[in-house]
Write an enzyme that holds these catalytic residues in place. Structure first.
Site, short mmCIF file in Angstrom:
data_model
loop_
_atom_site.label_atom_id
_atom_site.label_comp_id
_atom_site.label_asym_id
_atom_site.label_seq_id
_atom_site.Cartn_x
_atom_site.Cartn_y
_atom_site.Cartn_z
N GLY A 15 0.86 -1.19 0.00
CA GLY A 15 0.00 0.00 0.00
C GLY A 15 0.89 1.23 0.00
CG ASP A 19 -5.35 8.91 1.99
OD1 ASP A 19 -4.95 9.67 1.09
OD2 ASP A 19 -6.11 9.24 2.93
CE LYS A 150 -9.28 1.86 13.56
NZ LYS A 150 -9.67 3.06 12.82
CG HIS A 180 -3.25 6.55 15.03
ND1 HIS A 180 -4.48 6.12 14.65
CD2 HIS A 180 -3.39 7.87 15.29
CE1 HIS A 180 -5.32 7.14 14.65
NE2 HIS A 180 -4.69 8.22 15.04
CE LYS A 184 -3.81 10.30 18.45
NZ LYS A 184 -3.84 11.41 17.51
CG ASP A 237 -13.38 4.55 12.27
OD1 ASP A 237 -12.40 3.99 11.73
OD2 ASP A 237 -13.50 5.79 12.34
CG HIS A 242 -8.50 5.07 18.00
ND1 HIS A 242 -7.40 4.31 17.68
CD2 HIS A 242 -8.92 5.60 16.82
CE1 HIS A 242 -7.17 4.39 16.37
NE2 HIS A 242 -8.09 5.16 15.83
C1 BG6 Z 1 -8.75 6.60 12.67
C2 BG6 Z 1 -10.21 6.51 12.27
O1 BG6 Z 1 -8.30 5.39 13.18
O2 BG6 Z 1 -8.60 7.62 13.64
C3 BG6 Z 1 -10.69 7.84 11.75
O3 BG6 Z 1 -10.35 5.51 11.26
C4 BG6 Z 1 -10.43 8.95 12.75
O4 BG6 Z 1 -12.09 7.78 11.46
C5 BG6 Z 1 -8.96 8.91 13.19
O5 BG6 Z 1 -10.71 10.18 12.12
C6 BG6 Z 1 -8.73 9.87 14.34
O6 BG6 Z 1 -7.36 9.92 14.61
P1 BG6 Z 1 -6.70 11.23 15.19
O7 BG6 Z 1 -5.26 10.87 15.39
O8 BG6 Z 1 -6.91 12.30 14.17
O9 BG6 Z 1 -7.42 11.53 16.47
#
Ligand code: BG6
Length: 480
Positions: A15, A19, A150, A180, A184, A237, A242
């Site tokens: 990939g 993006d 994810k 991710h 942070k 999502d 998260h």
């Molecule tokens: C992604 C989601 O994992 O995290 C998105 O798929 C979301 O929908 C994004 O916008 C938010 O990440 P961050 O780092 O901008 O808070």
């Protein structure tokens, strides 16, 4: 998280023109190279034939410029970047990728250390993993790692199947499941905050804490990801990964050490202690037309690629109970949504009120409880709210705060992907999700997936449907 010297690696991004690679991975990789922490080479494995090594280097240079990375300062000719097409993803195409890997390892005198990063839609994971394994790319004289983005699975069953497939070709110690949020800085700091400030740790329990709120509010809508998002929705999502990761870091017991398995054992224990979620304590919403920060916004069903009939939730609020000695009876309320009033990620801890009011003028209800608000983005920092007496004859209480903000003290905070990629190269799995953890999380949410929830409308630019208020038993959300 440790200072081990990193040996040379070949990174293969499946990939490589997508993006995620363009917006997040390539800028992070370039910053890591700039820091000279490791010698590494990269193959962008794309699906199209439109690139060769040279045009891929131009593509990366352009992408970096678009992302505001100063290439000039890097003085980089990008000769460490290569391109290889895996076309439709057949075994033959992966075989030809394996030949390219072997050729480059020979030419560059590399010892077979490889990272495969799957930066592709989740539907492509199984085929990519299987082909990497089948053509023997998972075997060499060096260290091999697999990074999977994810969402890892879309329910418990598919997560188990994916784990089984990955384990057919890789050992758990080679697998890096990305969330991710864990990369942070401020999320990692939750551990430092909790376990290096004994003052707070001694308050961190059901005796002292009334309620925990975790909010991830976004102002963006579905953006250009309609195809993915409309099938997934906010529960899969954002909540399953998260917000649940934030929950585990807030609720876990003290790990023996800041080592991958010590931390991950404790996180899994939290997930196992969560009681089944009652469908009455889950609120789904979907945004309609409105204005976000002064800009008109379309409704979800008017977004490009979204069906007019879509019932996908763009907002979820839900209440969890963690049935263990530390947390029994303390509600954890999670909330996330798109096109909300403002973009903010925060954890708000509401402490218990004093047991009685000694002030004749105020009932106990009038005394607002202490709160600790940890803002994870955008203005990373903490606020501790407490009461003081306003000067004067009458006895008047006022709420004040102690405030700390990262940027005022530390300047630039590294991007999550920079931290996570470095940890992959160093072989530190602390900030990655383990197989049993991802399954424990799906175990929690999978029963909700088959329930048909009412999806309440909310106007873009608000804090979501009013129905979400009912989860707080008469209190107000901390962030309004
Ligand atoms: C992604 C989601 O994992 O995290 C998105 O798929 C979301 O929908 C994004 O916008 C938010 O990440 P961050 O780092 O901008 O808070």
């Amino acid at each position: 998280m440790n200072g081990k010297k990193i040996p040379p690696y070949l990174l293969v991004i499946v990939g490589g023109t997508g993006d995620l690679a363009r917006r997040k991975l390539l800028p992070a990789i370039c910053r890591l190279r700039e820091k000279n922490l490791s010698e590494f080479y990269l193959i962008g494995a794309g699906t199209g034939k439109k690139h060769n090594d040279l045009t891929y280097r131009d593509f990366v240079a352009r992408s970096l410029e678009e992302e505001g990375v100063d290439i000039g300062a890097m003085g980089d000719s990008f000769d460490w970047l290569y391109y290889h097409s895996v076309g439709g993803g057949s075994v033959e195409e992966y075989k030809s990728l394996a030949d390219r890997v072997a050729e480059l390892e020979k030419k560059l005198n590399l010892s077979g250390n490889r990272v495969f990063y799957l930066a592709v839609p989740p539907s492509v994971f199984p085929n990519a993993i299987k082909n990497i394994g089948e053509v023997g790319l998972n075997k060499s004289a060096g260290e091999i790692k697999l990074v999977v983005e994810k969402p890892f699975g879309q329910d418990l069953q598919s997560a188990r199947e994916l784990n089984a497939l990955v384990h057919k070709y890789f050992d758990e110690s080679q697998i890096y499941r990305i969330d991710h949020y864990l990369g942070k800085e401020t999320v990692q700091n939750l551990l430092a905050f909790r376990f290096s400030n004994a003052m707070f740790e001694s308050l961190w329990n059901r005796d002292r804490i009334e309620r925990v709120e975790i909010t991830v509010a976004e102002t963006v809508g579905v953006e250009h990801r309609a195809g993915y998002y409309d099938r997934v929705g906010a529960l899969r999502d954002m909540i399953q990964n998260h917000l649940t990761q934030l929950l585990t870091l807030i609720a876990m017991e003290v790990p023996t050490a800041l080592e991958a398995d010590d931390v991950r054992h404790e996180k899994v224990k939290v997930l196992r202690a969560v009681s089944p979620i009652s469908t009455d304590e889950v609120i789904f919403g979907q945004y309609t037309r409105g204005a976000v920060q002064g800009k008109e916004a379309a409704s979800y069903t008017e977004e490009e690629g979204i069906s007019k009939e879509s019932h996908t939730e763009t907002f979820v609020a839900l209440k969890l109970n963690i049935s263990n000695w530390r947390w029994q009876g303390v509600p954890f309320v999670l909330r996330t949504g798109k096109r909300l009033f403002k973009g903010i990620t925060e954890v708000a801890i509401t402490f218990r009120r004093p047991p009685v009011s000694i002030f004749r003028q105020f009932s106990i209800k009038d005394i607002q409880p202490n709160k600790l608000v940890m803002t994870l983005q955008p203005n990373e920092g903490f606020d501790l709210f407490f009461k003081v007496k306003e000067p004067g004859d009458s006895y008047k209480l006022s709420t004040q705060s102690l405030h700390f903000e990262y940027s005022e003290v530390f300047g630039r905070i590294p991007d999550a992907y920079e931290t996570l990629l470095l940890d992959v190269l160093r072989g530190d799995q602390t900030l990655f999700v383990r197989a049993d953890e991802v399954e424990a999380s799906w175990e929690l949410y999978t029963p909700l997936l088959s329930h048909s929830f009412d999806v309440y409308n909310y106007a873009s630019g608000t804090w979501g449907p009013e129905e979400a208020e009912q989860l707080l038993d008469g209190e107000k959300w901390c962030t309004m």
